[in-house]
Structure formats: structure tokens, C-alpha cells
Design a protein around this motif. Structure first.
Motif, PDB file in Angstrom:
ATOM      1  N   VAL A   1       0.834  -1.200   0.000  1.00 48.83           N
ATOM      2  CA  VAL A   1       0.000   0.000   0.000  1.00 48.83           C
ATOM      3  C   VAL A   1       0.873   1.256   0.000  1.00 48.83           C
ATOM      4  O   VAL A   1       0.571   2.229  -0.693  1.00 48.83           O
ATOM      5  CB  VAL A   1      -0.982  -0.001   1.189  1.00 48.83           C
ATOM      6  CG1 VAL A   1      -1.728   1.324   1.282  1.00 48.83           C
ATOM      7  CG2 VAL A   1      -1.973  -1.159   1.057  1.00 48.83           C
ATOM      8  N   GLN A   2       1.980   1.231   0.744  1.00 46.42           N
ATOM      9  CA  GLN A   2       2.869   2.395   0.789  1.00 46.42           C
ATOM     10  C   GLN A   2       3.439   2.690  -0.594  1.00 46.42           C
ATOM     11  O   GLN A   2       3.488   3.855  -1.009  1.00 46.42           O
ATOM     12  CB  GLN A   2       4.013   2.166   1.781  1.00 46.42           C
ATOM     13  CG  GLN A   2       4.889   3.392   1.982  1.00 46.42           C
ATOM     14  CD  GLN A   2       4.150   4.515   2.664  1.00 46.42           C
ATOM     15  OE1 GLN A   2       3.748   4.371   3.808  1.00 46.42           O
ATOM     16  NE2 GLN A   2       3.975   5.640   1.985  1.00 46.42           N
ATOM     17  N   ARG A   3       3.845   1.647  -1.314  1.00 45.50           N
ATOM     18  CA  ARG A   3       4.375   1.851  -2.676  1.00 45.50           C
ATOM     19  C   ARG A   3       3.323   2.505  -3.578  1.00 45.50           C
ATOM     20  O   ARG A   3       3.604   3.449  -4.320  1.00 45.50           O
ATOM     21  CB  ARG A   3       4.846   0.531  -3.278  1.00 45.50           C
ATOM     22  CG  ARG A   3       6.179   0.048  -2.739  1.00 45.50           C
ATOM     23  CD  ARG A   3       6.737  -1.118  -3.540  1.00 45.50           C
ATOM     24  NE  ARG A   3       5.894  -2.307  -3.475  1.00 45.50           N
ATOM     25  CZ  ARG A   3       5.970  -3.243  -2.526  1.00 45.50           C
ATOM     26  NH1 ARG A   3       6.863  -3.137  -1.566  1.00 45.50           N
ATOM     27  NH2 ARG A   3       5.166  -4.281  -2.543  1.00 45.50           N
ATOM     28  N   ILE A   4       2.101   1.990  -3.507  1.00 51.47           N
ATOM     29  CA  ILE A   4       1.024   2.540  -4.335  1.00 51.47           C
ATOM     30  C   ILE A   4       0.692   3.963  -3.900  1.00 51.47           C
ATOM     31  O   ILE A   4       0.504   4.856  -4.733  1.00 51.47           O
ATOM     32  CB  ILE A   4      -0.221   1.628  -4.278  1.00 51.47           C
ATOM     33  CG1 ILE A   4       0.099   0.271  -4.929  1.00 51.47           C
ATOM     34  CG2 ILE A   4      -1.411   2.279  -4.959  1.00 51.47           C
ATOM     35  CD1 ILE A   4      -0.903  -0.812  -4.624  1.00 51.47           C
ATOM     36  N   ALA A   5       0.614   4.188  -2.593  1.00 49.84           N
ATOM     37  CA  ALA A   5       0.306   5.526  -2.075  1.00 49.84           C
ATOM     38  C   ALA A   5       1.362   6.537  -2.525  1.00 49.84           C
ATOM     39  O   ALA A   5       1.027   7.676  -2.872  1.00 49.84           O
ATOM     40  CB  ALA A   5       0.202   5.496  -0.555  1.00 49.84           C
ATOM     41  N   ASN A   6       2.619   6.132  -2.535  1.00 47.89           N
ATOM     42  CA  ASN A   6       3.678   7.044  -2.985  1.00 47.89           C
ATOM     43  C   ASN A   6       3.479   7.432  -4.448  1.00 47.89           C
ATOM     44  O   ASN A   6       3.658   8.599  -4.818  1.00 47.89           O
ATOM     45  CB  ASN A   6       5.056   6.409  -2.778  1.00 47.89           C
ATOM     46  CG  ASN A   6       5.428   6.300  -1.312  1.00 47.89           C
ATOM     47  OD1 ASN A   6       4.834   6.943  -0.450  1.00 47.89           O
ATOM     48  ND2 ASN A   6       6.411   5.472  -1.020  1.00 47.89           N
ATOM     49  N   VAL A   7       3.102   6.469  -5.283  1.00 49.34           N
ATOM     50  CA  VAL A   7       2.849   6.756  -6.698  1.00 49.34           C
ATOM     51  C   VAL A   7       1.638   7.688  -6.826  1.00 49.34           C
ATOM     52  O   VAL A   7       1.664   8.658  -7.586  1.00 49.34           O
ATOM     53  CB  VAL A   7       2.625   5.454  -7.501  1.00 49.34           C
ATOM     54  CG1 VAL A   7       2.128   5.737  -8.904  1.00 49.34           C
ATOM     55  CG2 VAL A   7       3.914   4.630  -7.546  1.00 49.34           C
ATOM     56  N   LEU A   8       0.566   7.383  -6.073  1.00 48.03           N
ATOM     57  CA  LEU A   8      -0.627   8.237  -6.121  1.00 48.03           C
ATOM     58  C   LEU A   8      -0.313   9.658  -5.677  1.00 48.03           C
ATOM     59  O   LEU A   8      -0.844  10.620  -6.239  1.00 48.03           O
ATOM     60  CB  LEU A   8      -1.743   7.632  -5.259  1.00 48.03           C
ATOM     61  CG  LEU A   8      -2.351   6.314  -5.765  1.00 48.03           C
ATOM     62  CD1 LEU A   8      -3.272   5.716  -4.702  1.00 48.03           C
ATOM     63  CD2 LEU A   8      -3.097   6.520  -7.074  1.00 48.03           C
ATOM     64  N   ALA A   9       0.567   9.798  -4.688  1.00 49.81           N
ATOM     65  CA  ALA A   9       0.965  11.128  -4.225  1.00 49.81           C
ATOM     66  C   ALA A   9       1.779  11.853  -5.297  1.00 49.81           C
ATOM     67  O   ALA A   9       1.575  13.051  -5.536  1.00 49.81           O
ATOM     68  CB  ALA A   9       1.757  11.023  -2.923  1.00 49.81           C
ATOM     69  N   GLU A  10       2.685  11.131  -5.964  1.00 45.93           N
ATOM     70  CA  GLU A  10       3.477  11.736  -7.046  1.00 45.93           C
ATOM     71  C   GLU A  10       2.560  12.230  -8.159  1.00 45.93           C
ATOM     72  O   GLU A  10       2.835  13.255  -8.784  1.00 45.93           O
ATOM     73  CB  GLU A  10       4.469  10.718  -7.608  1.00 45.93           C
ATOM     74  CG  GLU A  10       5.642  10.421  -6.712  1.00 45.93           C
ATOM     75  CD  GLU A  10       6.506   9.274  -7.248  1.00 45.93           C
ATOM     76  OE1 GLU A  10       6.395   8.946  -8.448  1.00 45.93           O
ATOM     77  OE2 GLU A  10       7.274   8.712  -6.452  1.00 45.93           O
ATOM     78  N   GLU A  11       1.493  11.496  -8.405  1.00 43.82           N
ATOM     79  CA  GLU A  11       0.548  11.852  -9.464  1.00 43.82           C
ATOM     80  C   GLU A  11      -0.524  12.833  -8.985  1.00 43.82           C
ATOM     81  O   GLU A  11      -1.457  13.139  -9.722  1.00 43.82           O
ATOM     82  CB  GLU A  11      -0.099  10.576 -10.027  1.00 43.82           C
ATOM     83  CG  GLU A  11       0.920   9.683 -10.715  1.00 43.82           C
ATOM     84  CD  GLU A  11       0.327   8.369 -11.201  1.00 43.82           C
ATOM     85  OE1 GLU A  11      -0.865   8.089 -10.959  1.00 43.82           O
ATOM     86  OE2 GLU A  11       1.076   7.614 -11.842  1.00 43.82           O
TER      87      GLU A  11
END
Length: 133
Positions: free
Chosen positions: A56-66
């Protein structure tokens, strides 16, 4: 379990097709969609969705970048930030709703709604039983 694994794979493939025009994947939809009801920590999202915190942290980081989510200070825990959907993130989720609705209705065609309701209730009971182990 094998049937459940196959169904999960089919749902993920369908989710990828439904969410792609909105710039999402099934995994991103799953994490971002959880935030439609309120802000949560990454650990909270992981617990809610039955995923690992690291995934979830990996996905959340990508969502935050986007710019689909942002991280906010958490008054309950200084170390664990709250993930919060941005307006852009909410728009992405809302933009796929119609495609998801059409897919669900097409997929469920010919299946008695009571059977679907019963299946959902059984899945909920299995989930509860799995959490007790």
C-alpha cells in the motif's frame, strides 16, 4: 481457494480495463477508492483491504506523485501520516463509476440478484473467519 484465486484474477483484469481510461490500475483504484469515505493511514488502508502495508505504501507514494492523494498530519499519531484523496483523485474515481456500473450489470446478467446477495454474505462470513485465525 483455487476458484477464489481465479475470480480475483478475473476481477483484477476487469478492474484494469475499467480503470485504465481514468489513469488508474486495479491496485491504484483499490487504494484510492478506500479513501473516498475518509482519510486513513497507509496501515489502515492495508488492514481494510487485506494487503501488506509495504504494498500500500508503494502505491500511495505513486498516487501522491501523481497528485491523486496527499499526506496530511495525523493528530492521533505524529509518525503515521493520513492519506487523503485530492479533488483530482476523487474525479478519477468518479470518472470510472459508469464503466464499473456497466461492467457489473453486464457480468451479473442472468444471475438472480438474491444469489449475488447470498454470495456476498458468505464471502463476508469467510472474511470474518479468516481474521480470527
Amino acid at each position: 481457494m483455487l476458484t477464489t484465486f481465479k475470480l480475483n484474477g478475473a476481477f483484477l483484469a476487469a478492474g484494469d480495463k475499467i480503470s485504465a481510461p481514468s489513469g488508474l490500475t486495479s491496485s491504484r483504484w483499490q487504494v484510492l477508492g478506500t479513501l473516498m469515505w475518509g482519510d486513513m493511514t497507509v496501515s489502515g488502508i492495508a488492514r481494510e483491504m487485506g494487503l501488506s502495508r509495504q504494498a500500500v505504501q508503494r502505491i500511495a507514494n505513486v498516487l501522491a506523485e501523481e497528485k491523486l492523494i496527499t499526506f496530511l498530519d495525523n493528530p492521533s499519531d505524529k509518525r503515521a501520516k493520513l492519506a487523503s484523496a485530492t479533488d483530482t483523485g476523487r474525479e478519477a474515481i468518479h470518472s470510472l463509476a459508469e464503466r464499473q456500473y456497466v461492467w457489473a450489470n453486464t457480468t451479473a446478467e442472468g444471475i438472480d440478484p438474491k444469489e449475488i446477495e447470498q454470495a456476498v454474505e458468505v464471502m463476508k462470513k469467510v472474511l470474518i473467519a479468516c481474521k480470527q485465525e
